[in-house]
Design a protein around this motif. Structure first.
Motif, PDB file in Angstrom:
ATOM      1  N   ILE A 107       0.817  -1.216   0.000  1.00  0.00           N
ATOM      2  CA  ILE A 107       0.000   0.000   0.000  1.00  0.00           C
ATOM      3  C   ILE A 107       0.848   1.262   0.000  1.00  0.00           C
ATOM      4  N   PRO A 155      -3.034  -4.808  -0.543  1.00  0.00           N
ATOM      5  CA  PRO A 155      -4.462  -4.469  -0.516  1.00  0.00           C
ATOM      6  C   PRO A 155      -5.350  -5.612  -0.026  1.00  0.00           C
ATOM      7  N   LYS A 188      -9.501   0.998   0.269  1.00  0.00           N
ATOM      8  CA  LYS A 188      -9.829  -0.364  -0.178  1.00  0.00           C
ATOM      9  C   LYS A 188     -10.724  -0.337  -1.408  1.00  0.00           C
ATOM     10  N   ALA A 191      -8.664   0.450  -4.425  1.00  0.00           N
ATOM     11  CA  ALA A 191      -7.884  -0.708  -4.862  1.00  0.00           C
ATOM     12  C   ALA A 191      -8.730  -1.653  -5.712  1.00  0.00           C
TER      13      ALA A 191
END
Length: 462
Positions: A107, A155, A188, A191
């Motif tokens: 990340i 992720p 999130k 992603a």
């Protein structure tokens, strides 16, 4: 046309069909053509075998009808033969490899790309007066609360357990917890949107997170507010504040905020200068109708812009203050400073060229409150303090003072909520759409009479 058999039918379908409409292709089980535009479409192939779904696509005209027939007939043979899913489409295999490579990036290496995309969203949303400042706040929030916890994770490792670990460390502010949760969740989702995480990844169970989080050890922070009984004295001191003309505009702005209960951000610029499209999202003379005693605030000026634009009924005291402001600005800056496109409360920093056509800074009002407080202390008085915390009052706290006064005077709470531009919750809020202009006007007239009760201005105001 029930199905497509030749090229001329493909072109005819794309030209006459509706967007996203699809039609079966003859001779190839599971194959359809989906229209995108009048010249482009998508070959969409779907088959089921032993409860397993096979789904592949190609683009038209890059892939012609004859090519699509050849490719997807070959897929049908492999499916009927029982070949494994991953060997049927080489493209699918390549996509899976690429996905594994992307998902294998930590990340902290991706976060720069996230903030680039977040900046674009902030600019496009047009709901934030200072998107650059908001982006800096998000970056600082990530650095302080998230980087040490999730920076070295992939992720796919953003799980409910990690969310609990991150938020459990924030125990002094529910507001901060909420903002960090929003950032964590948005990272999130980003992603997933950018194919750095499978859409099938386990979602975070926020209900479970909130169940196990320890309670905050501090009470929610509220803006220090002036006591209702102190308002008339405070208004008198502000109106009589400072003999220098250049500072009177700030006093008028502060009185206008008290009389209307609006957020300061509708009128004045924050401490950091706003740039871009939002630099004009502050009150102008063209939005005020002194004859009808109405101030129209466009939606983009407001914090809760999704609640729509707002009309503020002006009490006779608020109209009086605006007339005094107009006279003052005319004497200081000339007629051009009170034209329609001019700011209601312009900057008084005449020595700086880049400030002449900007609104006044919000910190000007804080400075006036501080000086009034110091003056009271010099006389041996307590000054103006919040009832519960003992802290010096703030401009935002006047919204709370107006609410307390209206409650004591028996006004319907809905009137106050509409005046403060709050969204009324529940079914009642969904159906209550009347802005209640005249009922709010009555409330604000009585509020204005109370605020000015120690000033001998009845003739001037009426």
């Amino acid at each position: 046309m029930q199905c497509i058999e030749k090229d001329t039918q493909v072109k005819s379908f794309l030209k006459t069909g509706k967007s996203k409409e699809k039609i079966k292709v003859a001779g190839v089980p599971g194959l359809y053509l989906v229209k995108n535009t009048e010249t482009e479409g998508v070959w969409e192939f779907t088959r089921m075998r032993d409860k397993q779904r096979f789904h592949f696509m190609r683009r038209y005209p890059k892939c012609s009808l004859s090519q699509a027939r050849s490719i997807f007939n070959d897929y049908n043979l492999k499916i009927d033969r029982g070949d494994p899913y991953e060997t049927i489409s080489p493209r699918h295999l390549q996509a899976e490899k690429k996905k594994k490579i992307v998902e294998g990036v930590k990340i902290d290496s991706l976060i720069v790309h996230y903030f680039e995309e977040r900046e674009e969203r902030l600019q496009k949303s047009k709901t934030n007066k200072n998107p650059d400042r908001e982006l800096m706040a998000l970056q600082a929030r990530y650095k302080k609360y998230l980087r040490d916890e999730i920076g070295e994770l992939f992720p796919s490792q953003l799980t409910t357990e990690v969310a609990i670990r991150v938020l459990s460390q924030i125990r002094n502010s529910d507001s901060t917890r909420s903002k960090v949760q929003a950032l964590f969740s948005d990272i999130k989702r980003w992603a997933i949107r950018t194919n750095r995480l499978s859409i099938e990844a386990a979602p975070i169970n926020w209900e479970m997170v909130h169940e196990v989080l320890p309670r905050s050890i501090c009470a929610p922070q509220k803006h220090p507010a002036c006591k209702v009984e102190d308002i008339p004295e405070l208004v008198k001191l502000i109106y009589e504040f400072n003999p220098h003309e250049v500072f009177k505009s700030g006093a008028y702005a502060l009185l206008f905020v008290i009389l209307t209960g609006v957020r300061v951000g509708c009128l004045l610029e924050p401490d950091s200068q706003v740039c871009g499209e939002g630099e004009d999202w502050f009150a102008h003379w063209k939005e005020v109708d002194l004859k009808q005693a109405i101030w129209h605030i466009p939606a983009q000026y407001l914090k809760e812009s999704q609640n729509g634009a707002m009309d503020i009924p002006l009490s006779k005291q608020a109209v009086f203050i605006l007339k005094k402001q107009k006279e003052l600005i005319y004497s200081l800056m000339g007629n051009q400073a009170i034209e329609g496109d001019s700011f209601l409360f312009p900057s008084t920093q005449f020595g700086r060229v880049n400030r002449i056509n900007r609104p006044m800074k919000a910190s000007s009002l804080k400075g006036i409150l501080r000086r009034v407080d110091e003056k009271q202390k010099a006389l041996g008085l307590e000054g103006f303090r919040d009832r519960f915390t003992g802290k010096m009052i703030t401009t935002h706290g006047f919204r709370s003072t107006l609410t307390d006064w209206a409650e004591k005077e028996g006004f319907n709470s809905d009137l106050v909520e509409i005046q403060l531009h709050h969204r009324i919750k529940g079914v009642r809020g969904h159906y209550l759409r009347d802005p209640q202009i005249e009922r709010r006007r009555e409330m604000l007239e009585r509020w204005g009479d109370y605020c000015f009760s120690l000033l001998s201005l009845n003739k001037d105001i009426s």
